[in-house]
Design an enzyme around this catalytic site. Structure first.
Site, mmCIF file in Angstrom:
data_model
loop_
_atom_site.group_PDB
_atom_site.id
_atom_site.type_symbol
_atom_site.label_atom_id
_atom_site.label_comp_id
_atom_site.label_asym_id
_atom_site.label_seq_id
_atom_site.Cartn_x
_atom_site.Cartn_y
_atom_site.Cartn_z
ATOM 1 C CE LYS A 66 -2.134 -0.760 3.931
ATOM 2 N NZ LYS A 66 -1.533 -2.016 4.394
ATOM 3 N NE ARG B 224 -3.943 -0.917 10.269
ATOM 4 C CZ ARG B 224 -2.830 -0.440 9.714
ATOM 5 N NH1 ARG B 224 -2.783 0.779 9.256
ATOM 6 N NH2 ARG B 224 -1.771 -1.210 9.623
ATOM 7 N NE ARG C 50 7.558 -3.179 6.371
ATOM 8 C CZ ARG C 50 6.263 -2.883 6.439
ATOM 9 N NH1 ARG C 50 5.629 -2.452 5.370
ATOM 10 N NH2 ARG C 50 5.605 -3.053 7.558
ATOM 11 N NE ARG D 85 6.809 -0.888 10.658
ATOM 12 C CZ ARG D 85 5.676 -0.697 9.960
ATOM 13 N NH1 ARG D 85 5.723 -0.058 8.804
ATOM 14 N NH2 ARG D 85 4.521 -1.142 10.405
ATOM 15 N NE ARG E 277 2.031 -4.797 11.496
ATOM 16 C CZ ARG E 277 2.982 -4.595 10.588
ATOM 17 N NH1 ARG E 277 4.107 -5.297 10.639
ATOM 18 N NH2 ARG E 277 2.830 -3.706 9.657
HETATM 19 P P1 AMP Z 1 1.308 0.502 9.258
HETATM 20 O O1 AMP Z 1 2.586 1.252 9.064
HETATM 21 O O2 AMP Z 1 0.171 1.039 8.426
HETATM 22 O O3 AMP Z 1 1.482 -0.995 9.134
HETATM 23 O O4 AMP Z 1 0.862 0.778 10.778
HETATM 24 C C1 AMP Z 1 1.668 0.409 11.866
HETATM 25 C C2 AMP Z 1 0.849 0.380 13.141
HETATM 26 O O5 AMP Z 1 0.310 1.679 13.397
HETATM 27 C C3 AMP Z 1 -0.350 -0.541 13.118
HETATM 28 O O6 AMP Z 1 -0.015 -1.886 13.417
HETATM 29 C C4 AMP Z 1 -1.238 0.086 14.205
HETATM 30 O O7 AMP Z 1 -0.738 -0.218 15.498
HETATM 31 C C5 AMP Z 1 -1.004 1.567 13.966
HETATM 32 N N1 AMP Z 1 -1.973 2.129 13.002
HETATM 33 C C6 AMP Z 1 -1.708 2.630 11.752
HETATM 34 N N2 AMP Z 1 -2.835 3.063 11.158
HETATM 35 C C7 AMP Z 1 -3.851 2.831 12.052
HETATM 36 C C8 AMP Z 1 -5.254 3.028 12.027
HETATM 37 N N3 AMP Z 1 -5.879 3.556 10.961
HETATM 38 N N4 AMP Z 1 -5.971 2.668 13.132
HETATM 39 C C9 AMP Z 1 -5.374 2.141 14.213
HETATM 40 N N5 AMP Z 1 -4.056 1.904 14.291
HETATM 41 C C10 AMP Z 1 -3.283 2.236 13.235
#
Ligand code: AMP
Length: 223
Positions: A13, A88, A124, A157, A168
């Protein structure tokens, strides 16, 4: 206009969102990047979000919505924006519509089998400085472990560790996947296969977007 990138963690994404940003000049808004920034700057929001992020759980709606609200009403989002990692859950989608409902919306789901996701996320590596993303298997940096863009040392990460990846994915299936049905009903939904090369996936995405974007930009120019 807003483009919503849907798909499990590691489906591409962010990468595809950046390519859309470059081609169509809509800023990409990644809630994950904004939250990581808040955590690294030790802001009040960041401190609240940190625990959930480490566990691979979703951060509370209240926190995420505050971050999104602050960003989408900036002047650079006037014509449109690309959302990566938000909404989400169905409740976040509904809140987004309450907040900024009067926009044309295109939802693109990047579809990818779970085995490939685990492999990709484990490979990653991320730049702590400029958030550039690499893979030790495919899109390697020129110098091992060093960001091509800014020279910082890359890191893995914490939430890209195997146990957190599992969590996740569980959270994705339970809370985010229902959005597919939600947006299918709304009629704005498109699916692309995310397993190909970056350029091939983008080719598919841009062929889906091209007509709508051209029409949209022409309409805006006439205003
Ligand atoms: P990502 O980089 O999009 O994989 O996001 C990393 C982490 O940030 C996720 O595992 C959540 O803990 C938090 N996060 C990111 N976007 C959201 C969202 N829209 N709602 C809730 N938590 C989020």
């Amino acid at each position: 206009m807003r483009i919503i990138m849907l798909g499990p963690p590691g489906s591409g994404k962010g990468t595809q969102g950046e390519l859309i940003e470059k081609r169509y000049e809509f800023p990409r808004i990644s809630t994950g990047d904004l939250l990581r920034l808040a955590v690294s700057e030790r802001t009040a929001l960041g401190k609240k979000a940190e625990v959930q992020m480490k566990r691979g759980a979703l951060v509370e709606d209240e926190i995420v919505l505050e971050i999104v609200k602050e960003r989408i009403f900036n002047d650079d989002c006037r014509l449109g924006y690309v959302l990566d990692g938000f909404p989400r859950s169905i409740s976040q989608a509904q809140k987004l519509e309450e907040m900024d409902g009067n926009r044309k919306e295109i939802v693109i789901e990047i579809h990818l089998p779970e085995e490939i996701i685990v492999e990709r996320l484990s490979a990653r590596r991320t730049c702590p400085q400029c958030a550039a993303v690499y893979s030790i298997l495919t899109t390697k940096p020129k110098r091992e472990g060093i960001c091509d863009a800014c020279g910082s040392r890359l890191f893995q990460r914490e939430d890209d560790q195997p146990e957190v990846i599992k969590e996740r994915l569980r959270v994705y299936r339970q809370q985010t996947e229902p959005l597919i049905g939600y947006y299918q009903k709304k009629g704005s939904f498109q699916r692309v296969d995310g397993s190909g090369e970056i350029e091939a996936v983008f080719q598919n995405i841009s062929s889906l977007l091209e007509t709508e974007m051209t029409e949209f930009k022409e309409q805006e120019a006439r205003k």
